[in-house]
Each structure stands twice: as structure tokens, then as C-alpha cells.
Design an enzyme around this catalytic site. Sequence first.
Site, PDB file in Angstrom:
ATOM      1  N   HIS A   1     -20.882  -4.607 -13.220  1.00 61.99           N
ATOM      2  CA  HIS A   1     -21.910  -5.385 -12.517  1.00 61.99           C
ATOM      3  C   HIS A   1     -23.316  -4.931 -12.963  1.00 61.99           C
ATOM      4  CE1 HIS A   1     -23.646  -7.446  -8.882  1.00 61.99           C
ATOM      5  NE2 HIS A   1     -24.584  -6.543  -9.083  1.00 61.99           N
ATOM      6  N   GLU A   2     -23.547  -3.636 -12.894  1.00 63.03           N
ATOM      7  CA  GLU A   2     -24.875  -3.129 -13.265  1.00 63.03           C
ATOM      8  C   GLU A   2     -25.153  -3.373 -14.741  1.00 63.03           C
ATOM      9  OE1 GLU A   2     -26.938  -2.541 -10.974  1.00 63.03           O
ATOM     10  OE2 GLU A   2     -25.422  -2.547  -9.397  1.00 63.03           O
TER      11      GLU A   2
END
Length: 502
Positions: A265-266
Site C-alpha cells: 500500500h505505502e
Amino acid sequence: MPEQFDELLHRVYEIQDLNAAASILSWDHSTYMPPGGAQARAEQLATLQRLAHERLVADEMGRLLEALEPYEKSLPYDSFEAALVRVTRREHERWHGVPPAFTARLAALGAQTHQTWIQARPLSDFAAVAPWLERLLSASRELASYLPGPHEHIADPLVALADYGMSAAEVRGIFARLRAELVPLVEAVTAAPPVDDACLHQHYPEREQLAFARRVVERLGYDFGRGHLDLSAHPYTTRFAWGDVRLTTRVREDNLAECLFGTIHEAGHALYEQGTDPALDRTYLGSGASSGLHESQSRLWENLVGRGLPFWRYFYPQLQAQFPAQLGAVPLERFYRAINKVERSLIRVEADEVTYNLHVMLRFDLELDLLDGKLAIRDLPDAWNQRMHADLGVTPPNHALGVMQDIHWFWGAIGGGFQGYTLGNLMSAQIYAAACHAVPEIPAQLEAGEFAPLRGWLAENLYRHGAKFTPPEVLERITGEPLAVEPYMRYLRTKYGEFYAL
Ligand code: ZN
């Protein structure tokens, strides 16, 4: 007009250097700073943000922007020069009514609340954070009153800060349409026999989880020569410069999914930042266009790619090799079902794709109620628990798993921080469909471990432009359509309909 433009550029560089320095201090606060540094750090952040703010709202800046208007109009809309004048003017006008001393006070308050939350969350001690939340709520109302109006709801200017062009009513309308389609799907899926995800909940040593997560995001294209991966209480991505975009993650040794999908996600956020045109660096253009567009990229890589079968056809043998004792005997099909298990759960960042947006809607509605005075901070934990029970059918056993779980509300202005997650989900489906329409080989390429073609298409059409265009302009340029609910629902219905034989 090149002389005045150079003057503008010089001023913007100076502001962005101060902002970048403040971001480094915040990153250090989240990663390595000892608790004893909290008070001094809050003051340091306040000073830097006040200096940046004073420069942005200065009268000379206003005069310069006015003088540059004919120059801006003489240039193509998408040129660097026109976009810089336009977007800097938008920021100048937006912040002009906010007193610099207030910015400093809000920054210090945010840092102190963050520190209190870091210590109080493991103890589920809401009473410790409540007085700080009171102050932040009142500061958030004050901020809304300084931002340009007129607005229908006090949250409007805060929503627009994160997602330019959006209002609370508009978000509510989109959420209502999504909710009407989502709730029946959640009911149908959660009525089906539960998926067995025990394979994810064995013992997975931290060091090996981090090693694998690093390998995955590097393969996706996150450039470690311009980045770094560290641990923090709540994962996030931060940009200090085009050449320095950092990720944080967190690890639970009894849950393989948390670090893996949190890091992907990051990395999605980071690919956006690393993919901006380096010529935009040190200006307001050198960053993602909005909170929603940013989430569209983190969620695209985390879910549409990272929870998809093609992705795991490529990566699963490597994961099995990293954890032979845990996964050697688990077939791909069982692992794939486990990482896509749908259930009514407590934690937003760990929620599956189907229930995730219900978590966001709950927070958004509570934010609006807090801001317009319908809900008091002291009643927030109860309101949270009731709404979790009503919407998701679960009641948090403590505040750490309830109202205190997210860093949002505990580090800056309250309001406008959550809608971007769901707007991002909607956009992720629209943007991914556009990418696959333009490059139909993308799913086959993912299966072969070739992520550069998708990343390249996103970089060409989205990342490189940074904040040159507004979110509606970006979406229109990429997909030819405005923001829509249907593509995301179609994606969910296809994937989970197949999965749960609906
Ligand atoms: Zn995110």
C-alpha cells in the site's frame, strides 16, 4: 516576464525547503525519536510551519502572483510555468486568511496529540487523549473558519484541503450511492461459509517478513536508491524530495498480511511520488494531486494488483521459499482465498476490500458530527462502538481496537482526512480499467512478474504530472469520465461473486 517568474520560483523553493524540513522532523518523530524529544519537536515543527506559512501568505507573494497573471495566461495550461503560477496562487488564496501564529499552534497541538496517542493507544486510554482531542477539534473548527468560503457545512473547506473541488455534501452523495450497492454485497458474502485463513496466522519472524516485503516493493519498482523502509506505529509514506521518498510499515509476527499488504500500500503512494517529473521538485506541483488520487494508487497496487491471482502466480513460489515450514504445503488457491477473506472486522487498514468502505463512511460521518457540534468528544467512543455494531456487526473490546486505532484525528486537524480512502478506491478501479484498456497485456505481464509496463503507463498518464491538474481534470484526462461508483462495484461483484459463488 522571466524575472518575476524566477522570483516566484525562488520563493516557492524556500517554502518547500521549510516544508520538507518539517516532514523530516515528523518522520523522525514517527520512527526514531525518543519520547523525551516530544516537547521540543512540537516547538520545532511549529516554528518551521510558521515560517513556511508566513512566506506563502506574504503580501509580496500576492503582488508577484498578480503581476504574473498575463504571463500565465499567455502560456499553455499544462506548461510548468502556467501550472506553477496557478497552483501557487490557489495555495496563497487558500491560506491567506489563516494567521501564521495559528498554523504554528495547530502544528504543535498535532505533534503533542500524536505523542499522547502513541503512548495511550496500547493502554486503550481514551481519557488521556480526550483533552487533546477537544483542543484539536476546536482548532479544526477555527481552521475551517479561516479558509475561503462560503460553505454549506463547516467541514467543506477541510474536505477541499485534502480533495480539491469536493464538498461534504458531494462526498455524502457518493457515499450514499456506494452504500446502497455495497451493503447487500456485504450481507451476501458474509452469509456464505467463512474462508479459512489460518495459514496467514502462523508464526512469521519479523526479519523475514521485512525481507520479503522489501523484495516485493523493489520488484514493483520502488527505488531504494531514492527511498528507505522503516518501522512506525502507523504505516505511512513521506516525501522530502524527488530523490528521497520514504515508507514506513509495521509487523505482527502472527499475521503475515499486515506487513505485506501495508508495505505494498505505502509503496503505491511512493511510486506516485517517485514517478513525478523531477523538474517539479521543490514546488507545489511536485507531489500527488489529492488525497483521493494518492489512495487510488496505494489501493491499486495493494488490492487490484497485490491481492490478484496473476500477482500471486508470480510471487507465491518466492513466498513459499521464504517461509517453507509455514507455506510449503499450502496450495496457491488456499493462500489466495485467505488473503481475500471477507469478514466483519474491527481494523480499517486490515479490512478486506468489500467491507473497507463501511469503515471509512463511519469515520467520515462521525467527523462531520464532531465538527458541527452534534457529537462531543466525550461521547465519541460510544458513538464509535454503536456505529461499528450497526454497520459492521462487531463491537470493539477496547479503544485500541476501536476509536483509537487510526492515527487520523490524533495528529492534525480533524475532518477531511478520511473520504480520500473511499474516493481512492473508486478511482483505482476507473484508472486500472483505463490502463488495461490501453495495454491489454497488463494482467499477463503481472503474472510474468513484469510490473514496469503498468507502472510506466501510470507514470506517463498520472504520476509525472504531480499536482499540475485538479483531481477532476486528472480523472477526465485518464479515463474520459468523472468519478463514478459503478466501475468499482463491478470489480467487487466480479471478483467476490466468483469467489463466494454468489
Ligand atoms: Zn494510504
